[in-house]
Structure formats: C-alpha cells, structure tokens
Design a protein around this motif. Sequence first.
Motif, PDB file in Angstrom:
ATOM      1  N   PHE A  23       0.843  -1.206   0.000  1.00 20.37           N
ATOM      2  CA  PHE A  23       0.000   0.000   0.000  1.00 20.37           C
ATOM      3  C   PHE A  23       0.874   1.251   0.000  1.00 20.37           C
ATOM      4  CE2 PHE A  23      -2.421   3.451   1.843  1.00 20.37           C
ATOM      5  CZ  PHE A  23      -3.585   3.395   1.087  1.00 20.37           C
ATOM      6  N   HIS A  24       1.906   1.257   0.824  1.00 23.61           N
ATOM      7  CA  HIS A  24       2.765   2.439   0.961  1.00 23.61           C
ATOM      8  C   HIS A  24       3.641   2.662  -0.272  1.00 23.61           C
ATOM      9  CE1 HIS A  24       5.215   5.486   2.938  1.00 23.61           C
ATOM     10  NE2 HIS A  24       6.271   4.860   2.477  1.00 23.61           N
ATOM     11  N   HIS A  25       4.295   1.592  -0.750  1.00 21.64           N
ATOM     12  CA  HIS A  25       5.283   1.732  -1.821  1.00 21.64           C
ATOM     13  C   HIS A  25       4.713   1.521  -3.224  1.00 21.64           C
ATOM     14  CE1 HIS A  25       8.634   2.093   0.932  1.00 21.64           C
ATOM     15  NE2 HIS A  25       8.248   1.005   1.561  1.00 21.64           N
ATOM     16  N   GLY A  26       3.617   0.781  -3.341  1.00 20.96           N
ATOM     17  CA  GLY A  26       3.078   0.473  -4.664  1.00 20.96           C
ATOM     18  C   GLY A  26       3.670  -0.793  -5.243  1.00 20.96           C
ATOM     19  N   GLU A  27       4.980  -0.948  -5.178  1.00 19.99           N
ATOM     20  CA  GLU A  27       5.687  -2.163  -5.590  1.00 19.99           C
ATOM     21  C   GLU A  27       6.638  -2.567  -4.475  1.00 19.99           C
ATOM     22  OE1 GLU A  27       6.099  -2.060 -10.419  1.00 19.99           O
ATOM     23  OE2 GLU A  27       7.816  -1.401  -9.226  1.00 19.99           O
ATOM     24  N   ILE A  28       6.713  -3.865  -4.230  1.00 20.17           N
ATOM     25  CA  ILE A  28       7.568  -4.342  -3.143  1.00 20.17           C
ATOM     26  C   ILE A  28       8.295  -5.604  -3.567  1.00 20.17           C
ATOM     27  CG2 ILE A  28       6.154  -3.392  -1.280  1.00 20.17           C
ATOM     28  CD1 ILE A  28       4.991  -6.258  -0.936  1.00 20.17           C
ATOM     29  N   TYR A  29       9.318  -5.951  -2.804  1.00 22.96           N
ATOM     30  CA  TYR A  29       9.981  -7.238  -2.951  1.00 22.96           C
ATOM     31  C   TYR A  29      10.244  -7.782  -1.552  1.00 22.96           C
ATOM     32  CZ  TYR A  29      14.253  -4.412  -2.389  1.00 22.96           C
ATOM     33  OH  TYR A  29      15.211  -3.542  -1.926  1.00 22.96           O
ATOM     34  N   GLY A  30      10.341  -9.082  -1.474  1.00 21.76           N
ATOM     35  CA  GLY A  30      10.357  -9.770  -0.192  1.00 21.76           C
ATOM     36  C   GLY A  30      11.412  -9.319   0.795  1.00 21.76           C
ATOM     37  N   ARG A  31      12.651  -9.185   0.335  1.00 26.15           N
ATOM     38  CA  ARG A  31      13.733  -8.838   1.261  1.00 26.15           C
ATOM     39  C   ARG A  31      13.518  -7.466   1.891  1.00 26.15           C
ATOM     40  NH1 ARG A  31      17.936 -11.530   2.348  1.00 26.15           N
ATOM     41  NH2 ARG A  31      17.909 -12.763   0.458  1.00 26.15           N
ATOM     42  N   ALA A  32      13.012  -6.504   1.145  1.00 28.80           N
ATOM     43  CA  ALA A  32      12.777  -5.166   1.693  1.00 28.80           C
ATOM     44  C   ALA A  32      11.687  -5.206   2.766  1.00 28.80           C
ATOM     45  CB  ALA A  32      12.388  -4.199   0.579  1.00 28.80           C
ATOM     46  N   LYS A  60       6.322  -9.545 -11.130  1.00 26.97           N
ATOM     47  CA  LYS A  60       7.093  -9.458 -12.366  1.00 26.97           C
ATOM     48  C   LYS A  60       8.559  -9.593 -11.992  1.00 26.97           C
ATOM     49  CE  LYS A  60       7.277  -4.430 -12.312  1.00 26.97           C
ATOM     50  NZ  LYS A  60       6.893  -3.192 -12.957  1.00 26.97           N
ATOM     51  N   GLN A  61       9.313 -10.118 -12.912  1.00 25.18           N
ATOM     52  CA  GLN A  61      10.737 -10.334 -12.696  1.00 25.18           C
ATOM     53  C   GLN A  61      11.502  -9.067 -13.077  1.00 25.18           C
ATOM     54  OE1 GLN A  61      11.506 -13.721 -11.911  1.00 25.18           O
ATOM     55  NE2 GLN A  61      13.596 -13.178 -11.400  1.00 25.18           N
ATOM     56  N   GLN A  62      12.317  -8.572 -12.155  1.00 25.54           N
ATOM     57  CA  GLN A  62      13.237  -7.469 -12.444  1.00 25.54           C
ATOM     58  C   GLN A  62      14.627  -7.957 -12.094  1.00 25.54           C
ATOM     59  OE1 GLN A  62      12.064  -3.879 -10.384  1.00 25.54           O
ATOM     60  NE2 GLN A  62      10.546  -3.365 -11.939  1.00 25.54           N
ATOM     61  N   GLY A  63      15.361  -8.361 -13.104  1.00 20.55           N
ATOM     62  CA  GLY A  63      16.648  -8.994 -12.850  1.00 20.55           C
ATOM     63  C   GLY A  63      16.408 -10.338 -12.187  1.00 20.55           C
ATOM     64  N   ARG A  64      16.989 -10.531 -11.015  1.00 25.13           N
ATOM     65  CA  ARG A  64      16.772 -11.768 -10.270  1.00 25.13           C
ATOM     66  C   ARG A  64      15.722 -11.611  -9.179  1.00 25.13           C
ATOM     67  NH1 ARG A  64      22.502 -13.146  -8.191  1.00 25.13           N
ATOM     68  NH2 ARG A  64      21.205 -14.345  -6.773  1.00 25.13           N
ATOM     69  N   THR A  65      15.089 -10.451  -9.113  1.00 27.37           N
ATOM     70  CA  THR A  65      14.151 -10.137  -8.041  1.00 27.37           C
ATOM     71  C   THR A  65      12.712 -10.179  -8.536  1.00 27.37           C
ATOM     72  OG1 THR A  65      15.818  -8.674  -7.079  1.00 27.37           O
ATOM     73  CG2 THR A  65      13.554  -8.385  -6.319  1.00 27.37           C
TER      74      THR A  65
END
Length: 117
Positions: A23-32, A60-65
């Motif tokens: 909700f805050h960032h719009g896009e997230i990844y697990g480690r963050a 979606k894939q961005q590099g290895r993330t």
Amino acid sequence: MISTALQDLFGGKAAEAVLLSVFHHGEIYGRAVSRDFAVSLDAVQRQLERFERAGTLVSKQQGRTLVYSWNPKSRLAARLRDLTGVVYDGLEQGAKEQLFAERRQPRAKDKPVIRPR
C-alpha cells in the motif's frame, strides 16, 4: 513493531507487513519487507505467494528479483487495498515514519518520506 487489525484478520505479522508495504510503496519485494518489519524472509515470501495465488497481487521479474504489486484486474485486490488504506490512514505519523523510514526512490532534498494527509 506496531500491530494492526490486519495482523488479526490475516493471521500474522508477515501478512500485515506485506499489505502495508504494498500500500505504501506500490511495488515491493520480499527482502525489503522482511528488513522493514523485522519478519523472516521465508514468512514474507510465503505470504507473497499466497496473495499472488489468491489473485490480489501480481509479480514481475526485475533482474533476479520478483517485484509484487496490486493486481489491477482483481476486484478483490481493489477492496483489499481499500481495507489496507483504512488501517494505514489510522496509523499515527510517528508509526509510519518508524515503519517506512528507508526511502526506496530518489526524492528531492528535505521532502518527507511520509506525506501527511
């Protein structure tokens, strides 16, 4: 760690962390998310997979993330985003600053991380 109704509704800190972060960032990844909320990476990744299987998040894939965001085609995702917004808006400014202290995007000098509403 601040506890909200999302933790009670969805059964854990990882679900709450994922929902508030997306909700805050719009896009997230697990480690963050794991780092911001001090929740294990494994628990966050499992929760991200659950939300994706339910159709509320897409990846979606961005590099290895793998980067996750709300599913724009899902009516359930829209309602869940609204519910998360109610909880997010109910958090005190200090709690938001504590949870989301790290900037993810470049910002202008002296621009606050959390926008007051």
